[in-house]
Design an enzyme around this catalytic site. Structure first.
Site, PDB file in Angstrom:
ATOM      1  CG  LEU A 121      26.635 -51.100 -11.112  1.00 40.64           C
ATOM      2  CD1 LEU A 121      27.773 -52.101 -10.895  1.00 40.64           C
ATOM      3  CD2 LEU A 121      27.014 -49.753 -10.510  1.00 40.64           C
ATOM      4  CG  ASN A 129      27.054 -68.964 -10.544  1.00 42.93           C
ATOM      5  OD1 ASN A 129      25.938 -68.673 -10.128  1.00 42.93           O
ATOM      6  ND2 ASN A 129      27.634 -68.317 -11.527  1.00 42.93           N
ATOM      7  CB  VAL A 139      29.001 -73.599 -19.513  1.00 44.56           C
ATOM      8  CG1 VAL A 139      29.234 -73.837 -20.996  1.00 44.56           C
ATOM      9  CG2 VAL A 139      27.646 -74.135 -19.089  1.00 44.56           C
ATOM     10  CE  LYS A 177      20.720 -65.873  -7.191  1.00 43.16           C
ATOM     11  NZ  LYS A 177      21.600 -67.033  -7.327  1.00 43.16           N
ATOM     12  NE  ARG A 195      26.536 -73.295 -13.141  1.00 40.02           N
ATOM     13  CZ  ARG A 195      25.948 -72.137 -12.894  1.00 40.02           C
ATOM     14  NH1 ARG A 195      25.330 -71.933 -11.741  1.00 40.02           N
ATOM     15  NH2 ARG A 195      25.991 -71.163 -13.779  1.00 40.02           N
ATOM     16  CG  HIS A 254      29.312 -61.583 -16.154  1.00 46.81           C
ATOM     17  ND1 HIS A 254      28.149 -61.977 -15.540  1.00 46.81           N
ATOM     18  CD2 HIS A 254      30.186 -62.586 -15.939  1.00 46.81           C
ATOM     19  CE1 HIS A 254      28.320 -63.154 -14.981  1.00 46.81           C
ATOM     20  NE2 HIS A 254      29.556 -63.557 -15.208  1.00 46.81           N
ATOM     21  NE  ARG A 291      28.279 -70.666 -22.587  1.00 42.52           N
ATOM     22  CZ  ARG A 291      27.632 -70.697 -21.432  1.00 42.52           C
ATOM     23  NH1 ARG A 291      26.362 -71.102 -21.397  1.00 42.52           N
ATOM     24  NH2 ARG A 291      28.218 -70.309 -20.322  1.00 42.52           N
TER      25      ARG A 291
HETATM   26  C1  MV4 Z   1      22.821 -55.917 -12.273  1.00 47.99           C
HETATM   27  C2  MV4 Z   1      22.997 -55.079 -13.400  1.00 47.99           C
HETATM   28  C3  MV4 Z   1      23.251 -53.743 -13.151  1.00 47.99           C
HETATM   29  N1  MV4 Z   1      23.300 -53.272 -11.887  1.00 47.99           N
HETATM   30  N2  MV4 Z   1      22.890 -55.397 -11.035  1.00 47.99           N
HETATM   31  C4  MV4 Z   1      21.674 -59.868 -14.700  1.00 47.99           C
HETATM   32  C5  MV4 Z   1      21.629 -61.287 -14.250  1.00 47.99           C
HETATM   33  C6  MV4 Z   1      22.019 -61.298 -12.847  1.00 47.99           C
HETATM   34  N3  MV4 Z   1      22.961 -62.327 -12.638  1.00 47.99           N
HETATM   35  C7  MV4 Z   1      22.559 -59.959 -12.547  1.00 47.99           C
HETATM   36  N4  MV4 Z   1      22.270 -59.121 -13.658  1.00 47.99           N
HETATM   37  C8  MV4 Z   1      22.507 -57.793 -13.639  1.00 47.99           C
HETATM   38  N5  MV4 Z   1      22.604 -57.229 -12.403  1.00 47.99           N
HETATM   39  C9  MV4 Z   1      23.121 -54.105 -10.861  1.00 47.99           C
HETATM   40  N6  MV4 Z   1      23.176 -53.618  -9.631  1.00 47.99           N
HETATM   41  C10 MV4 Z   1      22.930 -55.646 -14.671  1.00 47.99           C
HETATM   42  C11 MV4 Z   1      22.682 -57.015 -14.808  1.00 47.99           C
HETATM   43  C12 MV4 Z   1      22.642 -57.500 -16.156  1.00 47.99           C
HETATM   44  C13 MV4 Z   1      23.633 -58.364 -16.636  1.00 47.99           C
HETATM   45  C14 MV4 Z   1      24.652 -58.825 -15.842  1.00 47.99           C
HETATM   46  C15 MV4 Z   1      25.623 -59.674 -16.325  1.00 47.99           C
HETATM   47  C16 MV4 Z   1      25.596 -60.055 -17.645  1.00 47.99           C
HETATM   48  C17 MV4 Z   1      24.591 -59.615 -18.478  1.00 47.99           C
HETATM   49  C18 MV4 Z   1      23.603 -58.775 -17.993  1.00 47.99           C
HETATM   50  C19 MV4 Z   1      22.596 -58.328 -18.847  1.00 47.99           C
HETATM   51  C20 MV4 Z   1      21.629 -57.509 -18.349  1.00 47.99           C
HETATM   52  C21 MV4 Z   1      21.639 -57.090 -17.009  1.00 47.99           C
END
Ligand code: MV4
Length: 449
Positions: A203, A289, A294, A116, A291, A208, A337
């Site tokens: 944040l 990612n 899904v 990462k 790939r 997402h 899903r």
């Molecule tokens: C974060 C965040 C808030 N701030 N980064 C969760 C999995 C990983 N792929 C990144 N994730 C997060 N990164 C910062 N700087 C909150 C999450 C996160 C999250 C992100 C996407 C979808 C669902 C989530 C659930 C909890 C936390």
């Protein structure tokens, strides 16, 4: 073009790849564990090879078993699907060393994006907006505390080898930093054998949003807009849609161009997804990612393209069938899903399917490897199908989803279907007002299914 390809996967995604190959006139080889001898992907492929016992490390993850299956059948290329070996750089190297083609990115791209910190450094240098945070890794607690004070709390400490939410800890205040930093490091070490961590501003209420990109490996690349995948439980997506209800055409074009230009510059080949957190009108890169995901069908629905066909084409050295100007959005698509899981705890529910009826009709796509009498084995993940709907607009897609869920019959095991009936009764789902925490908060309030 290849004459024959091997699909190193199972379930609905193996069928998905077999279908694309068949339309292209390419013969297919399925591989399967002993637990999957009666699986649909084995039946649907032109040939099949048993590659080992039920446990994935000795079958679907076994390099020698899969390479041998190629040698026995004369398959020239391997499609990895998602999961299993799809983001394993070492496997890609071995595939190439055997004179075979991996249908996906290079080992180097997988390696760079799999770490990462390297991924973020690379994206930052390519002009992709990132979450403010440490410049690379943070190796001492003192350094972490200093950064937290400078940046302001809350902050999040992430393991560089992490993913799927593992090795990630939030420090709400300076007082939390020591335990968050130590725990993230320890989890990274335990889960991935790598204790390197980095720090970002946390944040609090983002969405997402992920951008689908596609490259030809020769410096050309396009974007296919975004998917909003904010509805997740324990880092497992349950409901995905495209386009994102909160993203304007101008925002899409701008972030899409940044992403397409970035992957063009690194000669990226095949399908990729650039993940962002989106808050207050800003995009912040988190991960890439390498790939096919899904949820790729929602993108296919609104752009009317076959992403697997394109993956196979570019792997064979051909051009993509489209350029950026050819790609326009038509309507709205939603995927849910379908997992063999028992609510409210989402506990696995393997077992025999006593009755299966797939929904159909206009704007309905059911990607599933289920059939009447099939026994879902307990060894693999619980995804048993994806219901994808497409409508002229979001409201039409939602009513079509409701209609299709009403037609669907899966008897014999528990599934996540009741979750979607309940979600469709929620105002926030209809208005599109949700973020990454909405589903978990909503689930806490649910008492009956
Ligand atoms: C974060 C965040 C808030 N701030 N980064 C969760 C999995 C990983 N792929 C990144 N994730 C997060 N990164 C910062 N700087 C909150 C999450 C996160 C999250 C992100 C996407 C979808 C669902 C989530 C659930 C909890 C936390």
């Amino acid at each position: 073009m290849f004459n024959k390809i091997l699909i190193a996967n199972r379930g609905e995604i193996a069928l998905r790849v077999i279908r694309a190959a068949r339309e292209m006139g390419i013969a297919t080889v399925a591989v399967h564990s002993t637990a999957d001898a009666d699986a649909m992907h084995v039946r649907m492929a032109d040939e099949s090879v048993c590659i080992g016992p039920p446990a994935s490390p000795q079958s679907y993850l076994s390099f020698p078993a899969i390479i041998s299956a190629c040698e026995i059948t004369g398959a020239e290329a391997i499609h990895p699907g998602y999961g299993f070996l799809s983001e394993n750089a070492q496997f890609v190297q071995i595939v190439e060393d055997h004179g075979l083609t991996f249908i996906g990115p290079t080992a180097e791209h997988i390696r760079v994006m799999g770490d990462k910190i390297t991924a973020k450094d690379t994206m930052k240098a390519l002009g992709v907006p990132c979450v403010p945070g440490s410049d690379g890794g943070v190796s001492t607690l003192e350094e972490a505390k200093k950064l937290g004070d400078e940046m302001g709390y809350p902050v999040i400490i992430k393991a560089t080898a992490g993913g799927g939410g593992r090795g990630m800890k939030v420090a709400q205040t300076a007082a939390d930093m020591e335990s968050a930093f130590m725990t993230a490091r320890a989890e990274g070490k335990a889960a991935f054998g790598n204790d390197e961590v980095y720090i970002e501003k946390y944040l609090t209420t983002p969405r997402h949003i992920e951008i689908q990109v596609f490259g030809d490996g020769k410096g050309r690349a396009v974007h296919l807009g975004e998917r909003d995948c904010s509805l997740q439980r324990r880092h497992q997506k349950v409901f995905e849609e495209a386009p994102g209800p909160a993203i304007s055409a101008e925002e899409r074009a701008a972030i899409g161009k940044v992403c397409a230009d970035a992957v063009a510059k690194i000669n990226y080949i095949g399908a990729g997804t650039i993940e962002f957190l989106y808050e207050n009108g800003e995009f912040y890169f988190i991960e890439m990612n390498t790939r096919l995901q899904v949820e790729h069908p929602v993108t296919e629905a609104i752009f009317g393209v076959d992403l697997v066909r394109e993956q196979i084409r570019v792997a064979a050295g051909l051009d993509m069938t489209f350029q950026q100007d050819d790609l326009t959005i038509n309507g709205h698509s939603i995927e849910v899903r379908l997992n063999a899981e028992k609510l409210p705890n989402f506990s696995p529910s393997p077992g025999r399917i006593t009755q299966y009826h797939a929904p159909g009709g206009l704007g309905v796509r059911m990607d599933s490897a289920l059939y009447d009498g099939y026994a879902i084995p307990p060894y693999y993940d619980s995804l048993i199908g994806k219901l994808i709907v497409h409508g002229r607009d979001r409201a039409e897609a939602l009513s079509r989803l409701n209609r299709a869920l009403g037609e669907l019959i899966i008897d014999g095991v528990d599934t996540t279907v009741p979750l979607f009936h309940a979600l469709l009764a929620e105002k926030d789902i209809h208005t599109g007002e949700y973020n990454i925490h909405w589903l978990e908060h909503w689930l806490e309030r649910q008492t009956d299914w």
